[in-house]
Design a protein around this motif. Sequence first.
Motif, PDB file in Angstrom:
ATOM      1  N   GLY A 177       0.788  -1.222   0.000  1.00  9.69           N
ATOM      2  CA  GLY A 177       0.000   0.000   0.000  1.00  9.69           C
ATOM      3  C   GLY A 177       0.818   1.269   0.000  1.00  9.69           C
ATOM      4  N   TRP A 178       2.036   1.222   0.546  1.00 12.47           N
ATOM      5  CA  TRP A 178       2.859   2.432   0.581  1.00 12.47           C
ATOM      6  C   TRP A 178       3.241   2.888  -0.833  1.00 12.47           C
ATOM      7  CZ3 TRP A 178       3.456   5.980   4.068  1.00 12.47           C
ATOM      8  CH2 TRP A 178       3.288   5.670   5.415  1.00 12.47           C
ATOM      9  N   ALA A 184       0.851   8.781  -5.225  1.00 10.85           N
ATOM     10  CA  ALA A 184       0.184  10.059  -4.939  1.00 10.85           C
ATOM     11  C   ALA A 184       1.215  11.161  -4.714  1.00 10.85           C
ATOM     12  CB  ALA A 184      -0.714   9.914  -3.717  1.00 10.85           C
ATOM     13  N   GLY A 185       2.353  10.814  -4.099  1.00  6.73           N
ATOM     14  CA  GLY A 185       3.413  11.793  -3.904  1.00  6.73           C
ATOM     15  C   GLY A 185       3.994  12.284  -5.211  1.00  6.73           C
ATOM     16  N   ALA A 186       4.104  11.391  -6.202  1.00  7.37           N
ATOM     17  CA  ALA A 186       4.599  11.814  -7.517  1.00  7.37           C
ATOM     18  C   ALA A 186       3.632  12.787  -8.175  1.00  7.37           C
ATOM     19  CB  ALA A 186       4.808  10.584  -8.398  1.00  7.37           C
ATOM     20  N   THR A 256      -3.277   5.969   5.650  1.00  7.92           N
ATOM     21  CA  THR A 256      -3.943   7.261   5.455  1.00  7.92           C
ATOM     22  C   THR A 256      -3.763   8.187   6.655  1.00  7.92           C
ATOM     23  OG1 THR A 256      -6.028   6.341   6.302  1.00  7.92           O
ATOM     24  CG2 THR A 256      -5.701   6.305   3.914  1.00  7.92           C
ATOM     25  N   GLY A 257      -2.825   7.846   7.543  1.00  3.38           N
ATOM     26  CA  GLY A 257      -2.612   8.656   8.735  1.00  3.38           C
ATOM     27  C   GLY A 257      -1.673   9.822   8.482  1.00  3.38           C
ATOM     28  N   PRO A 258      -1.217  10.461   9.563  1.00  2.00           N
ATOM     29  CA  PRO A 258      -0.304  11.611   9.428  1.00  2.00           C
ATOM     30  C   PRO A 258       0.977  11.288   8.678  1.00  2.00           C
ATOM     31  CG  PRO A 258      -1.206  11.480  11.645  1.00  2.00           C
ATOM     32  CD  PRO A 258      -1.611  10.223  10.961  1.00  2.00           C
ATOM     33  N   ASP A 259       1.498  10.048   8.857  1.00  2.20           N
ATOM     34  CA  ASP A 259       2.737   9.686   8.160  1.00  2.20           C
ATOM     35  C   ASP A 259       2.546   9.718   6.643  1.00  2.20           C
ATOM     36  OD1 ASP A 259       3.973   9.368  10.570  1.00  2.20           O
ATOM     37  OD2 ASP A 259       3.876   7.182  10.572  1.00  2.20           O
ATOM     38  N   ALA A 260       1.415   9.183   6.185  1.00  5.84           N
ATOM     39  CA  ALA A 260       1.146   9.182   4.746  1.00  5.84           C
ATOM     40  C   ALA A 260       0.952  10.602   4.243  1.00  5.84           C
ATOM     41  CB  ALA A 260      -0.084   8.330   4.449  1.00  5.84           C
TER      42      ALA A 260
END
Length: 336
Positions: A177-178, A184-186, A256-260
Amino acid sequence: GGGGGALAAPEVVAALGVAAVLAVVATLLELLSSDGLDNLTVPLGVSAVYVALFSPGSPLAPVAAGLALSGAVALASLRLRLLTKPGALGAAVVGALLFGVGGWPLWLLLMWFFGSSNLASRAMARRVRTARARAEEDGPHMRRAHRQSGPRRLRQVLANSAPALLCALAYAASGDGWLLVVSAGALAASTSDTWASEVGVHSKNPPVDILTREPLRRGLSGGVSPLGLAATCAGAVSTALLATLLFRAFGFAVPTGPDAFLLIAACGVAGSLVDSVLGASLQAKYRDPEAGRIVERPPASGTAAALVSGRAWATNDAVNFMSGVAAVALGLIAIL
């Protein structure tokens, strides 16, 4: 349960969906075919798509839905002169694959990048037309920048979307999942960089070279300004927020938390900054003897222009792609 061979409602809906996808495919093929070749490319292409997407047991049904959605958007963008014909085809294919792998979240993030970037470009162009007081000094450069960012070509589409697509395909192969978060970051990097380019050129303070801190002419790659940096952060944060909300709303088994959220935002900001660094150090810049200034493309008139810095192969599209790859690399390092 009526007889007489009548189709049930689900079958009618499915048939209409198939017809919609094939209609979009046929329209795209006809637009992209040379005169006379559409009599060959349309039937063969439609038949091939039907076999690939709708044959019994085909796992590509989500791709078919994505093709219908992305094809409709691509056709509308073509009519609005937002995409060239090859660019529209590339956008339809990329959108179909992203929807097939990442569903609504990745597809909507792609639409967020494309739609918000075009809205920013048009809003800023309108501001140029009304800012008569600054037109003498800055207007020509800004108008020229907007002319260059007109209809997006295939190379531009792929440069901004290929890193995200590669991550999505890696997610489909591994199930990690990461990797969907990094995808999404790209897209956040593409959004941030485009917002910075479209908005930052209108900063009241002239931009400075990100490496030397020397003043830089508006519109040249490698420059940063307070307004451009604010646009970079806004693009990254908005994409990160939208991504985490969409992944959660559609029930994707991804973080989907703060880390993501922080990872997506960091990828967005980092990708935009890397783009500026590469624009200042590696992107090709030429001296136009007719205009008497530095430009990023050889003059279309064929007049010889001397390469004054960078590498000839390092075009704006190549730099955009490399900055997207850098954003992906940052994300992968962070999740290891």
